[in-house]
Write a protein that holds these residues in place. Structure first.
Motif, PDB file in Angstrom:
ATOM      1  N   GLY A  94       0.827  -1.201   0.000  1.00 48.51           N
ATOM      2  CA  GLY A  94       0.000   0.000   0.000  1.00 48.51           C
ATOM      3  C   GLY A  94       0.857   1.245   0.000  1.00 48.51           C
ATOM      4  N   GLY A  95       0.196   2.389   0.129  1.00 49.39           N
ATOM      5  CA  GLY A  95       0.892   3.661   0.198  1.00 49.39           C
ATOM      6  C   GLY A  95       1.314   4.185  -1.155  1.00 49.39           C
ATOM      7  N   TYR A  96       1.882   5.397  -1.128  1.00 51.69           N
ATOM      8  CA  TYR A  96       2.363   6.067  -2.337  1.00 51.69           C
ATOM      9  C   TYR A  96       3.827   6.442  -2.159  1.00 51.69           C
ATOM     10  N   VAL A  97       4.553   6.443  -3.260  1.00 54.77           N
ATOM     11  CA  VAL A  97       6.005   6.519  -3.222  1.00 54.77           C
ATOM     12  C   VAL A  97       6.523   7.842  -2.656  1.00 54.77           C
ATOM     13  N   SER A  98       5.741   8.915  -2.743  1.00 59.74           N
ATOM     14  CA  SER A  98       6.208  10.219  -2.301  1.00 59.74           C
ATOM     15  C   SER A  98       5.338  10.800  -1.194  1.00 59.74           C
ATOM     16  N   GLU A  99       4.743   9.922  -0.399  1.00 62.49           N
ATOM     17  CA  GLU A  99       3.816  10.377   0.634  1.00 62.49           C
ATOM     18  C   GLU A  99       3.983   9.549   1.903  1.00 62.49           C
ATOM     19  N   SER A 100       4.084  10.207   3.047  1.00 60.32           N
ATOM     20  CA  SER A 100       4.073   9.553   4.362  1.00 60.32           C
ATOM     21  C   SER A 100       5.070   8.404   4.469  1.00 60.32           C
ATOM     22  N   GLY A 101       6.307   8.654   4.090  1.00 64.67           N
ATOM     23  CA  GLY A 101       7.338   7.629   4.196  1.00 64.67           C
ATOM     24  C   GLY A 101       7.472   6.747   2.985  1.00 64.67           C
ATOM     25  N   GLY A 102       6.561   6.855   2.030  1.00 62.13           N
ATOM     26  CA  GLY A 102       6.649   6.067   0.810  1.00 62.13           C
ATOM     27  C   GLY A 102       5.673   4.918   0.764  1.00 62.13           C
ATOM     28  N   ALA A 103       5.667   4.222  -0.363  1.00 62.89           N
ATOM     29  CA  ALA A 103       4.902   2.979  -0.474  1.00 62.89           C
ATOM     30  C   ALA A 103       5.532   1.936   0.448  1.00 62.89           C
ATOM     31  N   TYR A 104       4.776   0.906   0.786  1.00 63.39           N
ATOM     32  CA  TYR A 104       5.307  -0.072   1.743  1.00 63.39           C
ATOM     33  C   TYR A 104       4.905  -1.500   1.374  1.00 63.39           C
ATOM     34  N   VAL A 105       5.735  -2.426   1.800  1.00 51.33           N
ATOM     35  CA  VAL A 105       5.414  -3.850   1.841  1.00 51.33           C
ATOM     36  C   VAL A 105       5.478  -4.256   3.301  1.00 51.33           C
ATOM     37  N   ALA A 106       4.425  -4.870   3.796  1.00 46.43           N
ATOM     38  CA  ALA A 106       4.384  -5.318   5.182  1.00 46.43           C
ATOM     39  C   ALA A 106       4.144  -6.819   5.233  1.00 46.43           C
ATOM     40  N   LYS A 107       4.812  -7.480   6.159  1.00 44.75           N
ATOM     41  CA  LYS A 107       4.573  -8.899   6.404  1.00 44.75           C
ATOM     42  C   LYS A 107       3.778  -9.044   7.693  1.00 44.75           C
ATOM     43  N   LEU A 108       2.722  -9.864   7.632  1.00 50.14           N
ATOM     44  CA  LEU A 108       1.896 -10.122   8.797  1.00 50.14           C
ATOM     45  C   LEU A 108       1.915 -11.612   9.119  1.00 50.14           C
TER      46      LEU A 108
END
Length: 459
Positions: free
Chosen positions: A75-89
């Protein structure tokens, strides 16, 4: 942006139910191995238990699985709030294990995507970055993909976005750029994230091939396309050649990848597909046919049209208008295709209809069923060929968004969830292990695990 198919030579045993948003690189959206919900529930009457993640997952785009007990979110966007992200759950507890970011300053914010390849690594694109992510630790190697100009330069066009990728049976990633151009004052969610600007400026796209077998991902071939390729690409291989299908604003083009080169196929297409409508979201490959429709990104003041084109002879085409007579259309989901049953599923957001079409290679399309359902998400198919089910959302402005499972042959509702989020979304409701599904709640910024269970007996 999907993983290699089951013949992939790079696979090392990561046979998983949800490698990417459309399951395979043909973008069928047929999640093979995921059972029908009645089978998971052990009952003909099915209810859905919903469980929400506790962490915050803004601008969710897709989730993927790898090994049992793992869930990956993008999720997320590359130039917003720290960038896009990959999260492991942790798929059992839904607790977050790690999160890694892809970030570029002052870059066009347009959604990328994520997938798990057969080698067990997680790959993601955001802006013009491609990351190879270690599924155990979250450590990643990032590759910069081509774009027009550089920040601050006179020829800078705002930064390229690579909106997804597909993968060859040899583990070569194919991905392409889109650029909104400058100036652009239509870059909010309400204005489709800058897509109108991109369609206006018509900056030619880069098509890139990336080797995933080396220690670090590297570009092995690239070409500037003959025009701006707005929609996602799909790929298939026949006669030892990889073919990449690239939908432009009006025409569907095809490129070949052989001998380490990407080359425009002069013997196929281009095929006009948008007609007087707007571009579609992506092609899907059903056996020997490419299925593509128009009116995907922007509303059109006419019914949508769907086309089938032979992968062997682009002069062999069938065209069909399933909802003829409706005054306007917007088909947010690309078609989901069922090669075993030769059926195609699609939904019109403006008409508020879900459609199933039968396809005959000699006669073309016929309508099998049409049911009211207002959805903007990508469709998903599950169940075996004799018990196929179609999964999508249903939005009610007064209640919110829910998930609905229908019988693929009849269109009858098999199961439906509670209302899960106030807003609609455009993401696939993808499966996980043990017949679970995952809905992406945009307003609540949460992943919602849906588990089919026996419905309570009526008293």
């Amino acid at each position: 942006m999907t993983t290699p198919n089951t013949s992939d030579e790079s696979s090392n045993g990561h046979d998983t139910p949800n490698p990417s948003e459309h399951y395979d690189s043909a973008r069928t959206s047929l999640f093979r191995g995921t059972p029908a919900v009645e089978e998971t529930a052990g009952s003909k009457q099915v209810a859905l238990n919903a469980r929400y993640t506790s962490g915050s997952y803004p601008q969710l785009y897709n989730v993927s699985t790898r090994d049992r007990g793992e869930l990956f979110a993008y999720g997320g966007y590359v130039s917003e709030s720290g960038g896009a992200y990959v999260a492991k759950l942790d798929a059992g507890s839904l607790a977050e294990v790690w999160r890694t970011h892809l970030s570029l300053p002052d870059h066009w914010n347009y959604p990328g995507a994520m997938a798990v390849l057969g080698d067990g690594h997680v790959y993601a694109v955001a802006g013009n970055l491609l990351a190879k992510v270690d599924g155990e630790t979250g450590e990643n190697l990032q590759l910069t993909l081509p774009q027009h100009g550089h920040p601050g330069g006179a020829d800078y066009a705002g930064g390229a976005a690579y909106n997804g990728f597909v993968v060859s049976p040899d583990g070569v990633i194919f991905t392409k750029s889109l650029e909104r151009g400058l100036p652009c004052d239509q870059s909010t969610m309400a204005t489709n994230m800058g897509i109108p600007c991109a369609a206006y400026h018509k900056i030619p796209s880069f098509l890139v091939a990336v080797d995933t077998k080396s220690a670090e991902p590297r570009v092995v071939a690239q070409t500037e396309c003959v025009e701006f390729i707005m929609s996602r690409i799909a790929t298939e291989r026949h006669d030892g050649v990889d073919y990449v299908y690239c939908p432009g604003l009006q025409k569907l083009w095809r490129y070949t990848f052989a001998g380490g080169e990407l080359v425009l196929d002069q013997n196929w297409g281009p095929v006009p597909y948008a007609a007087t409508g707007t571009p579609g979201t992506a092609p899907a490959i059903m056996g020997e046919w490419v299925i593509i429709q128009n009116d995907g990104f922007l509303s059109s003041m006419e019914p949508f049209t769907i086309r089938a084109v032979s992968i062997y002879d682009s002069s062999k085409t069938f065209t069909y208008m399933p909802l003829e007579g409706y005054p306007m259309s917007q088909v947010g989901s690309k078609a989901a295709v069922d090669p075993e049953n030769m059926r195609v599923y699609t939904a019109d957001w403006k008409a508020e209809m879900l459609v199933c079409l039968d396809f005959d290679p000699q006669r073309g399309f016929t309508t099998r069923w049409v049911h009211p359902q207002k959805m903007f998400c990508f469709l998903a198919l599950c169940g075996d060929a004799g018990n196929r089910q179609v999964v999508g959302t249903n939005y009610d402005s007064s209640k919110g968004d829910q998930v609905v499972w229908r019988d693929g042959a009849t269109g009858e509702v098999v199961a439906s969830s509670a209302w899960l989020d106030p807003n609609f979304n455009g993401s696939t409701v993808g499966p996980g292990f043990d017949g679970k599904f995952y809905y992406l709640a945009q307003t609540r910024q949460a992943i919602v695990e849906l588990t089919p269970v026996p419905a309570p007996k009526q008293r």
